[in-house]
Write a protein that holds these residues in place. Structure first.
Motif, mmCIF file in Angstrom:
data_model
loop_
_atom_site.group_PDB
_atom_site.id
_atom_site.type_symbol
_atom_site.label_atom_id
_atom_site.label_comp_id
_atom_site.label_asym_id
_atom_site.label_seq_id
_atom_site.Cartn_x
_atom_site.Cartn_y
_atom_site.Cartn_z
ATOM 1 N N LEU A 168 32.348 41.782 37.292
ATOM 2 C CA LEU A 168 31.881 42.653 36.209
ATOM 3 C C LEU A 168 31.641 41.856 34.934
ATOM 4 C CD1 LEU A 168 34.191 45.775 36.733
ATOM 5 C CD2 LEU A 168 31.824 45.451 37.472
ATOM 6 N N GLN A 169 32.468 40.848 34.720
ATOM 7 C CA GLN A 169 32.277 40.016 33.530
ATOM 8 C C GLN A 169 30.998 39.197 33.640
ATOM 9 O OE1 GLN A 169 32.555 36.486 33.097
ATOM 10 N NE2 GLN A 169 32.361 36.613 30.852
ATOM 11 N N LYS A 170 30.685 38.733 34.877
ATOM 12 C CA LYS A 170 29.483 37.940 35.076
ATOM 13 C C LYS A 170 28.241 38.821 35.071
ATOM 14 C CE LYS A 170 27.406 34.599 38.251
ATOM 15 N NZ LYS A 170 27.590 33.796 39.474
ATOM 16 N N CYS A 171 28.337 40.009 35.605
ATOM 17 C CA CYS A 171 27.201 40.927 35.702
ATOM 18 C C CYS A 171 27.599 42.272 35.086
ATOM 19 C CB CYS A 171 26.767 41.120 37.153
ATOM 20 S SG CYS A 171 26.380 39.593 38.028
ATOM 21 N N PRO A 172 27.518 42.422 33.751
ATOM 22 C CA PRO A 172 27.916 43.692 33.119
ATOM 23 C C PRO A 172 27.085 44.884 33.602
ATOM 24 C CG PRO A 172 27.669 41.932 31.493
ATOM 25 C CD PRO A 172 27.108 41.412 32.778
ATOM 26 N N GLU A 173 25.937 44.600 34.226
ATOM 27 C CA GLU A 173 25.109 45.687 34.722
ATOM 28 C C GLU A 173 25.809 46.504 35.812
ATOM 29 O OE1 GLU A 173 24.333 42.554 34.683
ATOM 30 O OE2 GLU A 173 22.773 42.296 33.145
ATOM 31 N N ILE A 190 40.032 45.134 30.429
ATOM 32 C CA ILE A 190 38.766 45.644 29.915
ATOM 33 C C ILE A 190 38.158 44.731 28.870
ATOM 34 C CG2 ILE A 190 39.932 47.046 28.165
ATOM 35 C CD1 ILE A 190 36.832 48.082 30.184
ATOM 36 N N LYS A 191 39.015 44.020 28.137
ATOM 37 C CA LYS A 191 38.501 43.114 27.102
ATOM 38 C C LYS A 191 37.729 41.956 27.736
ATOM 39 C CE LYS A 191 42.413 44.118 24.054
ATOM 40 N NZ LYS A 191 43.605 43.561 23.357
ATOM 41 N N VAL A 192 38.221 41.470 28.856
ATOM 42 C CA VAL A 192 37.532 40.370 29.546
ATOM 43 C C VAL A 192 36.221 40.868 30.135
ATOM 44 C CG1 VAL A 192 37.698 38.681 31.408
ATOM 45 C CG2 VAL A 192 39.719 39.244 30.048
ATOM 46 N N GLN A 214 45.166 35.346 32.595
ATOM 47 C CA GLN A 214 43.867 35.425 31.931
ATOM 48 C C GLN A 214 42.803 35.112 32.978
ATOM 49 O OE1 GLN A 214 43.258 36.396 28.848
ATOM 50 N NE2 GLN A 214 45.462 36.674 28.446
ATOM 51 N N PRO A 215 41.999 36.113 33.394
ATOM 52 C CA PRO A 215 41.084 35.921 34.528
ATOM 53 C C PRO A 215 40.105 34.769 34.371
ATOM 54 C CG PRO A 215 41.270 38.249 33.970
ATOM 55 C CD PRO A 215 41.974 37.497 32.879
ATOM 56 N N LEU A 216 39.667 34.480 33.148
ATOM 57 C CA LEU A 216 38.682 33.408 32.945
ATOM 58 C C LEU A 216 39.357 32.060 32.778
ATOM 59 C CD1 LEU A 216 36.140 35.191 30.560
ATOM 60 C CD2 LEU A 216 35.987 34.879 33.038
ATOM 61 N N GLU A 217 40.338 31.992 31.891
ATOM 62 C CA GLU A 217 40.992 30.713 31.615
ATOM 63 C C GLU A 217 41.803 30.209 32.799
ATOM 64 O OE1 GLU A 217 40.922 33.264 29.773
ATOM 65 O OE2 GLU A 217 40.339 32.783 27.714
ATOM 66 N N ASP A 218 42.307 31.115 33.606
ATOM 67 C CA ASP A 218 43.163 30.716 34.733
ATOM 68 C C ASP A 218 42.383 30.564 36.037
ATOM 69 O OD1 ASP A 218 45.573 30.634 33.293
ATOM 70 O OD2 ASP A 218 45.792 32.806 33.446
#
Length: 1625
Positions: free
Chosen positions: A1213-1218, A1248-1250, A1345-1349
């Protein structure tokens, strides 16, 4: 026939006999006895009545007619019958009846009859004991007793039975002494078989004690028995000693309180008695242990009842008294001994849950061993060692492990152990317990690669023990320890960690030559282990231990050099390692302290002892007597050359490190004798061949061993000096070896010399490659001459004549020489040997000559020098011939490889232009595989690796045949670890050559490749490392580490698509390891992580044989694919789709899906791989699979899979907000179907913030999120409400941070804040508050942290560790890093996690876990720890009050006795399970008999499973249902009350009924109960009160209830409380 009917029959028989005297009456009675028995044997019951009549009715002995009749009866009838009988179960009663009749005859006859009867028996028993004593046989270790020398009786047990019955009469005779019978009986007990010893102890010895007219008092006689027993030995006959002592009444063994009597005897004051008891408590057989426990209990009970002072006589003044008692301490001592007895009885069980609670009590006993203010301890420590010994011998491994942990935790200084006892205990039972490999498993809380807890405890214990033991005991203990290690065979893991513990013992002077020999024996044991890395590490630790503990004043340098010679250079003592440097330092520091050699010259002060010794060693090594030098057939010993070379290098490095001024001079001195011998190779005409060969051997070993393992220094002084020495004599060596190789090697033993010369030449070429080819320009002429001469020898025609042995040996040498030339040419291309004409001739001749030419076996002749007949055996000469063919194929491979390299430069890569007929060569390969031994096929397979890819189109059937045959060869090597892996590696390169991998369609070769793939996958499930070789080759083929031309790379990568199934298997590979495999991998990891701390070579191939390496290679391959490359992208999308299909297949399967199940592991691996692929996927592809991902989230998943899916959705979802709009639809599914799976999507909203990080306008999505989450906060499921509240909290925080302005939110704000406030207030309110706090603290919501980790470390190590996944699935980051470093391109995923916060998180309580017990974790509250106690009812049979209880005549029928007058009649019961249970219950409650309808039921397996041998201790009687009326009437006449267990109109309530002492319980049928025709014969019916609905109980349960009620009432009437209880099973 019943006794009453027998008497009636007898009276009728005697009435019919006319009064013709006593003799005729006796004859008639004999006939009467024979008539009632089996053919050839009298009836035992009638014999008993006969004996009673003789004993009670016979006239006096003065009547000659009576005496004569009784003598004829005894000698002529009874004894012949006894002599032919065997004392078996079916004939036991008959033997006892005959012995009783014999006793009656002797009692009523003159003494002469007694002497005639007993003299043969005494003679037989004496001969039997002497024979077994001479043979050294004790404790039943022999065949049947009747198989000894000729005797009166066929069974010695019958002899003993006769003596038992005659003993009371014998003691009445003045000529027979009690001492004689005593000594004979003691000897029989000690050396006799089990049955003989048991009967003598319980019969003869007690019969002697019963003699009322003995001149020796009973106490004195018991003491005499003890005086004879105590000298039998501590271990050999302890079981027989215990048998005899437990057969005697306790009142004769222990003083009852009358200390004034001079005849008082008390075993409690005998220290030998307590040593015997301790030895008995740890005997392997449980019978001896129970007997020892019985004696201990009796001694404690007597001591507690008397409350008088007592202690061992010889040790009363010391603190080593094994047993003492005091009236003042009686209560405390009794409690201690009760605890100890309880512990020892509990240890008879094997269940760990029974044993574990006693461990705290053992600690309390340990505290009692500490001396008090008066310097005396309540309890001796040796008793505790007995307890630990029993625990170490337990069949339950967990119990053994926990007891071992507790023992190693004991404080050496706190408890007063006798040092000698403790030393023996450590070297014996403790070392035996430490030999169990499974004890070294890593506990769950330990990290991967950590040292096992047992290893840590062992190291601490040994170090503390040695440091706290007096110096005079230290050496003896360490010597005993290493000898105990050398005396047994060790597995790889225990010997590794024991050696590791020994290394940490502080340095001290302990061992001499004997210790070094023991360490050497242990090393030899380690060399048999197949685990190379473990073997290396163990050898390193043992060498370090020898360095630390050897007393140099007691050993010579020769002893040290001989010891070091057994250590493998390549495994443990390579030059340049830390261990090598430590050894050099040790030799230097102790240079002048070593014991001088027995024959040594005077040592110069300016030289070190080591240098002086090594110089003499070299000189002695090169001295060859003339007589030996003339015998050219002898081959020098490689072991001696290795010893000398190692000592030269050690001495040189010592001189170089600590005497920099004279190091070069010293080293030159060492090499001077060698250099002198080398230079004489061609100038000295009479130089012995043996000396020349020894010089070359030493040179070779020096060159091989001088290369440092770690090339730390760019310039190695020693290595350079050796090269200079070699270069100074290179011409002589070349000339000598050329002459020998081309003309002088004629015998089979010369083949070893051929290998020596070629190995030396390899070192020369290697040295020339370093110093420069110009310094060895003669090498070209050497190779040219050797090549020409070898080709000429091979061209000798053998058509007209049979070659002689010398010619054939020369051909073998020539072929080996050519193979060496080919190897050198390929290894050193800078040498440019291809330009030599001789080498060109070699290239032409190799491929034209006949292939697989076999050498004919020569005939043995006395003229053949240096031969043995073994050489001419089929196997001996076959090895020579096989080596010849092997070398030929080595040459062929060299040529083919050269030609293939040439063909790669031309356009047509699928052919070999210079080879006229490659199919012929491949056919020869197939033929060679049938000829050559499996361990010699490597060059043949290497040729196939070149030929098969060129011919698979034109010669498909031949290629398939070659692959099949090669596969068979590989499988033949499966147990040969040395050759299996290189052969498998080459085979995989054949079958999975890039050109074969690219084959598509269903052609024959493609089908064969798939078949081979399936076979390899099947084998990889049981043999670790097979799949590793396959996937490594494929990955390196599809994506080479060093990228070749682009077109070439793409051609190879296209084939990956054809084998995507193989790649998927690699992504999901990871079989469920057996515990031993997992343990070995853990220990390997531990050694690898030690690094330089362990001197073992970690550069082994084990790292690539780790089963985790398969997945690591697959993930590494995916990480290095480029998403911008269309081929790569297509491959990744296919892999992605296949993995999702596999997940859906698993989701729909009906397999068991529990935590760490195979299904769980596969799903976990799938989503780990999908996470790695996700960044490379584009939006178009993700849109096609997003719905499938959501469906996976909705299914029930284990925690680890759930977390990975959540992480995947967040990143997607973070990569494709669509995709967010489609995500909201996940919450609209039917709640009844989703249940708690909705928690997955609620957990996504926590981040949700990520998800909204890339979106500038977040208001709409946040409002939508609130609308979705709020309804779920009211869900009936508690977990859903928790997740919804947590999601609501994070979404609301995001709304506040984004300052979302909306009227609807203004109305919702109070509701939301109220919900969150209420949830916060629950933090202190019961379980709800605790769970709310737990979920907030969960790593996924607080630290993650889904992105940093996003890293491989987080995906494959951190997440599995925090998700309660089994450790087999944890892949540490350093394993990925090790393989990533092999690739030239960069990885698309970081290996290590960039943030430490997640790495430091520990597993929380939100995930349920059940680790179980790994080591001792039991309650330390002794008072409140109850223990499951198992009773030992056998002790009730031990004589207690009166000697006459021993031989009750009524027990001779079955050898069984009863303790009540209760009979259980179960003739109406059909099911064997009910009968078996009733049999067990009847025996437990002491019923006198169990009546069944068929005796065959006791042999039924179901009966025996329920009865657990109770039928052996209970009289079982057969009465058919049709005979029950008669049987019940008979028992009524005997005074028994017939009680029916049935519900009738007049039945009595069980709770109100009083059982008569003589009772018979009749149990009904399972279905019909008691028939009506039998109810009228009952005296009373008893029913069991019930409160349920079902009408009746199981018949076994009903019988058990009535038996217990009967037993309870009888005990109350007798005023007795039960001493023991029973366990439910």
């Amino acid at each position: 026939m019943e006794p009453l009917l027998m008497v009636v029959d007898l009276v009728q028989r005697l009435d019919a006999v006319p009064g013709s005297g006593f003799s005729f009456t006796v004859q008639e009675l004999c006939r009467w006895c024979r008539d009632g028995g089996e053919p050839g044997a009298p009836d035992p019951g009638r014999l008993e009545i006969f004996g009673l009549l003789v004993e009670k009715l016979a006239p006096g002995a003065e009547d000659r007619d009576v005496s004569s009749s009784l003598r004829d009866l005894a000698i002529g009838w009874c004894l012949p019958l006894l002599r032919h009988l065997q004392l078996e179960e079916q004939s036991r009663r008959l033997v006892c009846s005959l012995c009783g009749l014999l006793h009656a005859c002797c009692l009523r006859s003159p003494p002469a009859l007694l002497r005639d009867v007993t003299t043969p028996s005494l003679r037989d028993l004496r001969s039997y004991t002497e024979e077994r004593g001479r043979a050294g046989l004790v404790e039943g270790k022999e065949a049947r007793s009747g198989e000894s020398q000729a005797s009166e009786y066929s069974d010695i047990r019958v002899t003993v039975e006769v003596l038992v019955r005659m003993a009371p009469l014998l003691l009445l005779e003045p000529g027979v002494g009690a001492q004689e019978l005593l000594q004979l009986g003691l000897t029989a007990v000690r050396v006799g078989e089990d049955s003989v010893a048991s009967r003598v102890a319980t019969g003869l010895m007690l019969a002697l004690l019963r003699h009322p007219g003995s001149s020796v008092s009973k106490c004195l006689f018991a003491q005499e028995i003890w005086d004879g027993v105590k000298h039998w030995g501590k271990t050999g006959s302890v079981s027989r000693s215990l048998l005899l002592l437990t057969s005697l009444p306790p009142r004769l063994l222990f003083d009852t309180g009358d200390r004034s009597s001079p005849d008082t005897f008390d075993l409690r004051i005998c220290p030998e008695f307590w040593e015997m008891v301790q030895t008995g408590l740890v005997q392997p057989d449980n019978t001896s242990r129970k007997r020892a426990m019985y004696l201990l209990k009796r001694a404690v009970e007597v001591s507690n009842s008397l409350r008088s002072e007592i202690s061992s006589e010889s040790q009363a003044e010391s603190n080593t008294c094994l047993f003492w008692w005091s009236g003042e301490k009686s209560k405390q001592l009794f409690q201690l001994w009760e605890n100890y007895i309880l512990i020892m009885e509990t240890l008879e069980e094997n269940q760990v849950h029974v044993i574990r609670p006693i461990l705290p009590r053992l600690k309390s006993l340990m505290d009692a061993t500490v001396s008090n203010d008066q310097g005396r301890s309540l309890f001796h420590t040796s008793w505790l060692l007995c307890a630990y010994k029993r625990m170490f011998d337990s069949e339950n491994k967990t119990a053994m492990k926990e007891s071992l942990f507790q023992f190693l935790d004991l404080s050496i200084t706190k408890y007063p152990f006798r040092i000698q006892d403790l030393c023996e205990f450590i070297c014996g039972p403790v070392m035996d317990a430490l030999s169990e490999s499974t004890f070294y498993s890593r506990s769950p809380e330990q990290k991967l690669g950590s040292r096992p807890i047992l290893a840590e405890k062992l190291q601490t214990y040994l170090v503390n023990f040695v440091e706290n033991v007096a110096e005079e005991f230290q050496g003896d203990f360490l010597m005993k320890l290493i000898k105990s290690m050398a005396a047994k065979h060790w597995c790889a893991i225990p010997i590794l960690f024991i050696s590791q513990a020994l290394v940490h013992i502080p340095t001290r002077k302990t061992w001499g030559v004997e210790g070094l020999h023991a360490v050497r024996e242990v090393m030899c044991c380690t060399m048999t282990n197949h685990q190379v890395l473990l073997r290396e590490a163990a050898q390193c630790y043992l060498l370090q231990t020898a360095i630390h503990l050897t007393n140099v004043e007691r050993v010579t340098l020769s002893d040290i050099s001989n010891f070091l010679a057994f250590i493998r250079t390549e495994e443990a003592l390579s030059r340049g390692t830390n261990l090598w440097m430590e050894l050099c330092k040790w030799l230097h520091n102790n240079d002048r302290n070593f014991r001088p050699e027995e024959v040594a010259a005077e040592l110069h002060l300016e030289r070190s002892a080591l240098s002086f010794y090594v110089q003499n060693l070299v000189e002695q090594y090169l001295k060859v007597p003339v007589t030996e030098g003339e015998n050219t057939s002898l081959m020098p010993d490689w072991f001696e050359a290795q010893l000398v070379a190692r000592m030269i290098l050690l001495a040189a490095d010592v001189e170089g490190q600590y005497d920099t001024q004279g190091d070069q001079k010293a080293f030159d001195c060492f090499l001077q004798p060698l250099l002198s011998a080398l230079k004489k190779l061609t100038t000295h005409a009479y130089l012995p061949v043996l000396k020349a060969d020894k010089s070359l051997q030493l040179l070779l070993k020096l060159m091989e061993m001088s290369v440092p393992k770690h090339h730390i220094k760019p310039e190695d002084r020693i290595l350079n000096a050796l090269r200079d020495c070699l270069m100074s004599s290179v011409e002589q060596v070349l000339e000598y070896t050329l002459r020998r190789l081309t003309s002088e090697l004629k015998t089979v033993l010369d083949l070893d010399r051929c290998h020596l010369y070629l190995a030396v030449m390899s070192e020369i070429v290697k040295a020339l490659s370093v110093v420069g080819w110009e310094r060895g320009s003669c090498i070209w002429s050497y190779i040219s001459s050797l090549t020409q001469a070898s080709i000429q020898h091979l061209q000798i025609s053998s058509d007209d004549e049979v070659l002689k042995l010398g010619q054939q040996i020369q051909m073998v040498v020539a072929r080996a020489s050519l193979a060496w030339i080919c190897k050198i040419n390929a290894q050193y291309p800078d040498l440019q040997l291809d330009s030599l004409n001789a080498v060109k001739t070699l290239v032409k001749s190799v491929l034209t000559g006949p292939f697989n030419k076999n050498l004919e076996k020569p005939f043995f002749s006395k003229q053949d020098n240096g031969l043995s007949e073994d050489v001419f055996s089929a196997e001996g000469w076959g090895k020579v011939s096989t080596q010849y063919i092997h070398d030929h194929w080595a040459c062929i491979y060299f040529i083919l490889n050269k030609l293939e390299q040439t063909s790669e430069t031309v356009a047509n890569k699928s052919s070999l232009p210079a080879v006229k007929n490659p199919a012929l060569i491949l056919h020869a390969c197939v033929e060679a595989l049938n000829i050559v031994r499996s361990d010699q096929v490597l060059p043949i397979l290497q040729c196939m690796k070149i030929l098969v890819p060129k011919l698979y189109r034109s010669e498909e059937s031949l290629c398939v045949k070659s692959l099949d045959l090669a596969w068979k060869v590989v499988m033949d090597l499966n147990s040969n670890q040395l050759h299996f892996w290189p052969t498998l590696n080459v085979y995989i390169k054949i079958a999975f050559h890039p050109q074969l991998l690219s084959v598509t369609g269903e052609c024959t070769i493609g089908i064969k490749v798939k078949e081979i793939t399936n076979k390899l996958l099947e084998i990889s499930q049981t043999k670790t490392g097979v799949f590793n070789v396959l996937i490594t080759h494929c990955c390196q083929t599809w994506l080479p580490a060093v990228s070749p031309a682009d077109g070439f790379q793409e051609d190879h990568f296209i084939s990956a698509e054809n084998h995507i199934g193989l790649f998927l298997e690699a992504c999901l590979f990871g079989p469920v390891f057996r515990k031993d495999q997992r343990l070995i991998q853990d220990v390997h990891t531990h050694i690898e992580l030690l690094g330089d701390e362990s001197a073992a070579s970690t550069d082994t191939e084990w790292g690539n044989r780790d089963d985790q390496s398969v997945r690591i290679w697959a993930i590494n391959f995916l990480c290095h694919l480029n998403g911008s490359n269309s081929l790569h992208r297509k491959f990744m999308e296919n892999v992605f789709s296949k993995l999702l299909e596999k997940d859906e297949e698993l989701r729909n399967t009906k397999g068991r899906y529990y935590v760490n199940s195979m299904l769980h592991r596969l799903k976990n691996r799938i989503w780990q791989t999908l996470l790695v692929l996700l960044p490379q996927m584009d939006q178009v592809f993700l849109s096609s699979i997003s719905e499938t991902v959501y469906q996976s989230g909705l299914s029930d998943n284990q925690a680890s899979v759930k977390y990975l899916i959540e992480w995947f959705i967040i990143l997607m979802l973070q990569k494709c907000p669509e995709f967010i709009d489609s995500f909201w639809q996940c919450f609209s599914y039917n709640p009844e179907n989703t249940k708690t799976s909705i928690c997955t999507f609620l957990a996504v909203l926590v981040h949700i913030k990520v998800i909204l990080k890339k979106i500038s306008k977040k208001d709409q999505h946040l409002k939508k999120a609130l609308g979705v989450v709020l309804p779920w906060c009211l869900n009936h499921n508690f977990s859903v409400r928790l997740y919804a509240l947590l999601a609501l909290q994070h979404v609301w925080e995001a709304c506040l941070q984004s300052k979302v302005e909306d009227k609807e939110l203004q109305y919702l704000a109070p509701i939301i804040e109220s919900c969150l406030e209420q949830a916060g207030n629950k933090q202190t309110a019961g379980n709800a508050g605790k769970n709310w706090q737990r979920i907030q603290d969960h790593f996924l919501f607080r630290k993650f942290q889904p992105l940093e980790d996003y890293s491989l470390e987080a995906i494959f190590y951190i997440f599995p560790r925090l998700s309660d996944v089994i450790e087999d699935e944890w892949i540490p980051a350093w394993k990925f890093s090790r393989i990533m470093n092999l690739m030239s391109s960069s990885s698309s995923v970081n290996v290590f996690n960039s943030r430490n916060q997640l790495c430091d998180v520990k597993l929380t309580g939100w995930v349920q876990q059940d680790k179980g017990y790994d080591h001792v974790e039991v309650s330390q509250d002794i008072e409140w720890t109850d223990i499951q106690k198992k009773i030992m009812p056998w002790k009730n049979g031990i004589p207690d009050k009166d000697l006459e209880l021993i031989c009750q005549q009524q027990t001779t029928n079955f050898g069984k006795s009863s303790v009540s007058n209760l009979i259980i009649v179960a003739s109406l019961i059909d099911k064997s399970t009910n009968l078996g249970g009733l049999c067990r219950t009847s025996e437990i409650f002491g019923a006198s008999a169990l009546v069944v309808n068929n005796m065959h039921c006791v042999n039924d397996k179901q009966f025996q499973a329920l009865s657990v041998s109770a039928e052996q201790w209970l009289s079982v009687i057969e009465v058919k249902p049709a005979q029950l009326v008669e049987y019940l009437q008979q028992k009524k006449t005997e005074g028994l009350t017939i009680i029916g267990v049935e519900q009738t109109a007049n039945s009595h309530n069980l709770a109100q009924y009083s059982f008569p002492e003589k009772s018979l319980l009749l149990l009904g049928n399972e279905r019909e109960g008691i028939p009506a025709n039998l109810i009228q014969h009952l005296d009373v019916c008893v029913e069991i009160p019930q409160r349920g609905i079902i009408r009746s109980l199981n018949v076994h349960v009903s019988g058990a209830l009535l038996m217990w009620e009967y037993t309870r009432q009888q005990m109350l009437k007798q005023g007795v409380r039960p001493q023991t209880g029973t366990a439910l099973k």
